[in-house]
Design an enzyme around this catalytic site. Structure first.
Site: not given
Length: 470
Positions: A440-442
């Site tokens: 998850d790039h968050r």
């Protein structure tokens, strides 16, 4: 005398709103004891047996095997001897009464939640004497009539369900929904042959007849107007007849919902690397040769994952968008993908970070066996913080996994196969595996994800790297 009581699908807990009927354990006409399991159902999380809180004769069943019912929908009706204890009248003594053969054996226990029945063994199923109505002749809307017949008996042992199928009598229909569907399309149910047990007319039979009527009418109109149009409609009808529609429910429905939600909400990215697993295979072989319980390769990989997560704790996390916070989790509850006859499930190894390779191997083996048997508890399928997906067992090299929502990352492991590889400056045949990492790039940037994957690959190539960090 007897009174007909209706038993509905109970609240199965865990936020579940319905279940699919997998297998009926009783037939119409059977005599059942209080808290005897009467139907096996599958929820989105597990297979469970549902006990009936009434004792008496089954007069009607609602729903064929494969039907999905919401909580509160009727399951069956039971003719209970008049004057028996009301359900829940003495919940504390229900088990004792059933075990001792006392008055409670003819009443209701009130224990309608799965797993809350009495501990007494279920009574043997008994069939009513020949001449009683067949299951096909008792439909949900004929339950009251069946109960009236039962009231003519003197007690539970003498209860009978009588009936007679005449040309103008009750139809063998599975539910009122089938009757309503037939009325809406102007179908005469007496002209249909049911595909269920003993000719029971089910919803699929009505829908098939409706499609046939629509196609037939269109084809006739097409011939009158244009032969070519009729030919086209015939081809379309033939194609439609070969279509198969598979309901998204149970485990498959839950997986579909989670994967779709993951794709909608998580901005994921994937990186991958090839690694030389020759030394890892040798290390595992040495461990198993040393005696004691054997350890699986998946357990070794799981131990590598927990070590990598200790170095990169930001990946053992979830995202709370309502509060706009990244929640980093202290404990690693490691999920692993397991393929079963009912679909893909992800059992969870609790506190994986605190387990040795041997302990991980034993727990993974236990959960895998339970998953294949369909006996996993809902708690064993929820609460994961990171997932390991060994898709190499399917004979494929690589994949871009979909993150198991609401987790933040997943490690994928391809098959391990001999390949040409430069080892210590020379070309050699080595056992190579492709590792893929979706995150998850968050919760992190590419540097963190790349560092995690590189550490995993280093441990695969040189297991001593893992040993040094323990």
């Amino acid at each position: 005398m007897a009174v007909v009581r209706e038993f509905t699908l109970p609240d199965l807990g865990e936020g579940l709103t319905g279940a699919e009927i997998v297998r009926w354990l009783v037939q119409v006409g059977d005599v059942v004891a209080i808290d005897q399991p009467v139907v096996e159902v599958e929820t989105a999380k597990a297979m469970v047996d549902v006990p009936c809180p009434y004792g008496g004769v089954v007069t009607a069943r609602f729903g064929e095997e494969g039907t999905e019912l919401p909580v509160g929908a009727p399951l069956l009706t039971v003719a209970v001897p008049e004057g028996a204890d009301e359900p829940g009248a003495d919940r504390g003594s229900a088990g004792a009464g059933a075990a001792s053969g006392g008055a409670a054996a003819d009443g209701g226990s009130g224990n309608v939640l799965v797993g809350y029945g009495t501990t007494a063994p279920a009574a043997r199923r008994r069939r009513v004497r020949p001449g009683a109505v067949s299951p096909a002749a008792v439909s949900p809307d004929a339950g009251a009539g069946a109960g009236a017949g039962a009231r003519a008996g003197a007690g539970a042992a003498a209860l009978q369900v009588t009936g007679d199928r005449r040309a103008d009598g009750p139809l063998p229909v599975i539910s009122p929904l089938v009757r309503r569907l037939a009325r809406e399309h102007g179908l005469d149910l007496r002209g249909l042959t049911g595909s269920g047990p003993d000719g029971l007319i089910m919803r699929a039979d009505v829908e098939r007849a409706v499609r046939g009527s629509a196609v037939g009418g269109a084809a006739v109109g097409g011939v009158a107007a244009d032969g070519a149009v009729a030919d086209g409609l015939a081809v379309t009808a033939a194609s439609a007849a070969r279509e198969e529609r598979v309901p998204l429910r149970g485990v498959r429905g839950l997986v579909a919902d989670k994967l779709a939600r993951s794709r909608r909400e998580i901005p994921d990215a994937t990186c991958w690397v090839d690694a030389d697993a020759t030394e890892l295979l040798a290390a595992r072989a040495a461990m198993n040769a040393a005696g004691g319980p054997k350890v699986s390769l998946l357990a070794v990989l799981a131990r590598i994952c927990t070590a990598a997560l200790a170095r990169y704790p930001e990946l053992n996390a979830t995202v709370d968008m309502e509060s706009r916070e990244i929640v980093r989790l202290a404990d690693v509850h490691l999920g692993f993908a397991a393929q079963t006859d009912r679909g893909l499930v992800v059992p969870v190894v609790r506190n994986a970070h605190a387990r040795s390779v041997e302990q991980l191997s034993a727990e993974i083996a236990r959960l895998t066996e339970a998953a294949r048997a369909g006996s996993l508890a809902p708690a064993e399928l929820t609460g994961g913080t990171f997932t390991l997906n060994n898709y190499g067992v399917f004979g494929v090299d690589g994949s871009t996994p979909i993150i198991n929502h609401p987790e933040a990352a997943m490690l994928g492991v391809g098959r391990i196969v001999p390949k040409p590889w430069v080892h210590e400056g020379e070309l050699a045949v080595r056992h190579v595996v492709q590792l893929s990492f979706t995150f998850d790039h968050r919760v992190c940037d590419g540097g963190t994800a790349g560092g995690f994957l590189r550490y995993v690959a280093d441990c695969v190539e040189r297991p001593m790297v893992l040993l040094r960090g323990l």
